[in-house]
Design a protein around this motif. Structure first.
Motif, PDB file in Angstrom:
ATOM      1  N   HIS A  85       0.860  -1.186   0.000  1.00 27.88           N
ATOM      2  CA  HIS A  85       0.000   0.000   0.000  1.00 27.88           C
ATOM      3  C   HIS A  85       0.893   1.231   0.000  1.00 27.88           C
ATOM      4  N   ALA A  86       1.014   1.881  -1.138  1.00 28.36           N
ATOM      5  CA  ALA A  86       1.986   2.964  -1.323  1.00 28.36           C
ATOM      6  C   ALA A  86       1.779   4.161  -0.396  1.00 28.36           C
ATOM      7  N   ARG A  87       0.599   4.316   0.180  1.00 30.00           N
ATOM      8  CA  ARG A  87       0.362   5.460   1.069  1.00 30.00           C
ATOM      9  C   ARG A  87       0.738   5.168   2.523  1.00 30.00           C
ATOM     10  N   ARG A  88       1.034   3.911   2.819  1.00 32.69           N
ATOM     11  CA  ARG A  88       1.422   3.554   4.188  1.00 32.69           C
ATOM     12  C   ARG A  88       2.934   3.510   4.301  1.00 32.69           C
ATOM     13  N   ARG A  89       3.404   3.881   5.485  1.00 29.70           N
ATOM     14  CA  ARG A  89       4.840   3.814   5.754  1.00 29.70           C
ATOM     15  C   ARG A  89       5.086   2.804   6.866  1.00 29.70           C
ATOM     16  N   LEU A  90       6.004   1.891   6.613  1.00 29.40           N
ATOM     17  CA  LEU A  90       6.367   0.871   7.602  1.00 29.40           C
ATOM     18  C   LEU A  90       7.555   1.366   8.428  1.00 29.40           C
ATOM     19  N   VAL A  91       7.511   1.062   9.710  1.00 28.67           N
ATOM     20  CA  VAL A  91       8.566   1.489  10.623  1.00 28.67           C
ATOM     21  C   VAL A  91       9.189   0.244  11.255  1.00 28.67           C
ATOM     22  N   ARG A  92      10.519   0.234  11.253  1.00 29.75           N
ATOM     23  CA  ARG A  92      11.268  -0.853  11.876  1.00 29.75           C
ATOM     24  C   ARG A  92      12.425  -0.261  12.667  1.00 29.75           C
ATOM     25  N   LEU A  93      12.816  -0.977  13.714  1.00 31.14           N
ATOM     26  CA  LEU A  93      14.040  -0.614  14.436  1.00 31.14           C
ATOM     27  C   LEU A  93      15.242  -1.037  13.601  1.00 31.14           C
ATOM     28  N   THR A  94      16.273  -0.234  13.630  1.00 27.21           N
ATOM     29  CA  THR A  94      17.549  -0.668  13.061  1.00 27.21           C
ATOM     30  C   THR A  94      18.314  -1.368  14.179  1.00 27.21           C
ATOM     31  N   GLU A  95      19.410  -1.974  13.838  1.00 26.55           N
ATOM     32  CA  GLU A  95      20.237  -2.611  14.868  1.00 26.55           C
ATOM     33  C   GLU A  95      20.736  -1.558  15.859  1.00 26.55           C
ATOM     34  N   ALA A  96      21.075  -0.366  15.340  1.00 25.05           N
ATOM     35  CA  ALA A  96      21.503   0.730  16.224  1.00 25.05           C
ATOM     36  C   ALA A  96      20.369   1.147  17.157  1.00 25.05           C
ATOM     37  N   GLY A  97      19.133   1.150  16.656  1.00 21.42           N
ATOM     38  CA  GLY A  97      17.977   1.495  17.481  1.00 21.42           C
ATOM     39  C   GLY A  97      17.739   0.474  18.575  1.00 21.42           C
ATOM     40  N   ARG A  98      17.904  -0.786  18.207  1.00 20.89           N
ATOM     41  CA  ARG A  98      17.733  -1.862  19.196  1.00 20.89           C
ATOM     42  C   ARG A  98      18.794  -1.746  20.296  1.00 20.89           C
ATOM     43  N   LYS A  99      20.032  -1.485  19.898  1.00 23.56           N
ATOM     44  CA  LYS A  99      21.119  -1.329  20.871  1.00 23.56           C
ATOM     45  C   LYS A  99      20.888  -0.113  21.756  1.00 23.56           C
ATOM     46  N   ALA A 100      20.418   0.979  21.160  1.00 24.00           N
ATOM     47  CA  ALA A 100      20.158   2.194  21.937  1.00 24.00           C
ATOM     48  C   ALA A 100      19.069   1.937  22.968  1.00 24.00           C
ATOM     49  N   PHE A 101      18.002   1.236  22.558  1.00 21.92           N
ATOM     50  CA  PHE A 101      16.930   0.931  23.500  1.00 21.92           C
ATOM     51  C   PHE A 101      17.425   0.044  24.627  1.00 21.92           C
ATOM     52  N   HIS A 102      18.149  -1.009  24.281  1.00 22.08           N
ATOM     53  CA  HIS A 102      18.610  -1.933  25.317  1.00 22.08           C
ATOM     54  C   HIS A 102      19.691  -1.322  26.202  1.00 22.08           C
ATOM     55  N   GLY A 103      20.417  -0.338  25.673  1.00 25.13           N
ATOM     56  CA  GLY A 103      21.448   0.323  26.466  1.00 25.13           C
ATOM     57  C   GLY A 103      20.890   1.366  27.415  1.00 25.13           C
ATOM     58  N   ALA A 104      19.820   2.052  27.007  1.00 19.18           N
ATOM     59  CA  ALA A 104      19.279   3.147  27.824  1.00 19.18           C
ATOM     60  C   ALA A 104      17.900   2.830  28.385  1.00 19.18           C
ATOM     61  N   GLY A 105      17.021   2.339  27.553  1.00 19.21           N
ATOM     62  CA  GLY A 105      15.633   2.158  27.952  1.00 19.21           C
ATOM     63  C   GLY A 105      15.348   0.910  28.747  1.00 19.21           C
ATOM     64  N   LYS A 106      15.903  -0.189  28.334  1.00 16.50           N
ATOM     65  CA  LYS A 106      15.626  -1.455  29.007  1.00 16.50           C
ATOM     66  C   LYS A 106      16.068  -1.419  30.464  1.00 16.50           C
ATOM     67  N   PRO A 107      17.259  -0.902  30.774  1.00 14.96           N
ATOM     68  CA  PRO A 107      17.638  -0.815  32.194  1.00 14.96           C
ATOM     69  C   PRO A 107      16.674   0.064  33.005  1.00 14.96           C
TER      70      PRO A 107
END
Length: 140
Positions: A85-107
């Motif tokens: 569906h060309a009008r929708r935008r899909l969002v995914r975490l990058t590996e850097a995003g996953r690392k940032a979350f686990h480094g700051a948010g998860k703790p």
């Protein structure tokens, strides 16, 4: 749910959010509390549309669009056009995003959870009840 309990849970959520915001004022890993919350939610539901992420966070579509811009610029999320569906935008975490979350948010999440449990808050029951309620309210 009895109104008194609902009011109490609402206040608990607000207080926890405020406590988390205060803890992240200096931006652990350069992330704000809102960004940590967005990345953590995205990890749970990815891939998703921008609209789906907005719904999961109970914010507007324009608010999600604004919130995603710096995260995309920093390489923490990837936004692509949905091939179905060309009008929708899909969002995914990058590996850097996953690392940032686990480094700051998860703790931070784990610390808040431990504090709630230590205070006698029925954390696991609250999560189960919230998941059941969300499932019940989900449109078919």
């Amino acid at each position: 749910m009895d109104d008194g309990l609902g009011d109490l849970l609402h206040r608990v959520v607000l207080l926890l959010g405020e406590a988390a915001r205060r803890r992240t004022d200096d931006g652990p890993g350069g992330l704000t509390y809102s960004q940590i919350r967005l990345l953590g939610t995205l990890e749970d539901i990815e891939p998703t549309t921008q609209h789906g992420l907005a719904q999961a966070l109970s914010v507007s579509d324009p608010a999600i669009s604004r919130a995603l811009r710096p995260l995309e610029a920093d390489g923490l999320v990837r936004i692509t056009v949905d091939p179905e569906h060309a009008r929708r935008r899909l969002v995914r975490l990058t590996e850097a995003g996953r690392k940032a979350f686990h480094g700051a948010g998860k703790p931070l999440h784990d610390e808040l959870r431990a504090a709630l449990v230590a205070a006698g808050f029925p954390y696991e029951r609250y999560l189960e009840d919230t998941a059941r309620l969300a499932e019940f309210l989900e449109p078919d």
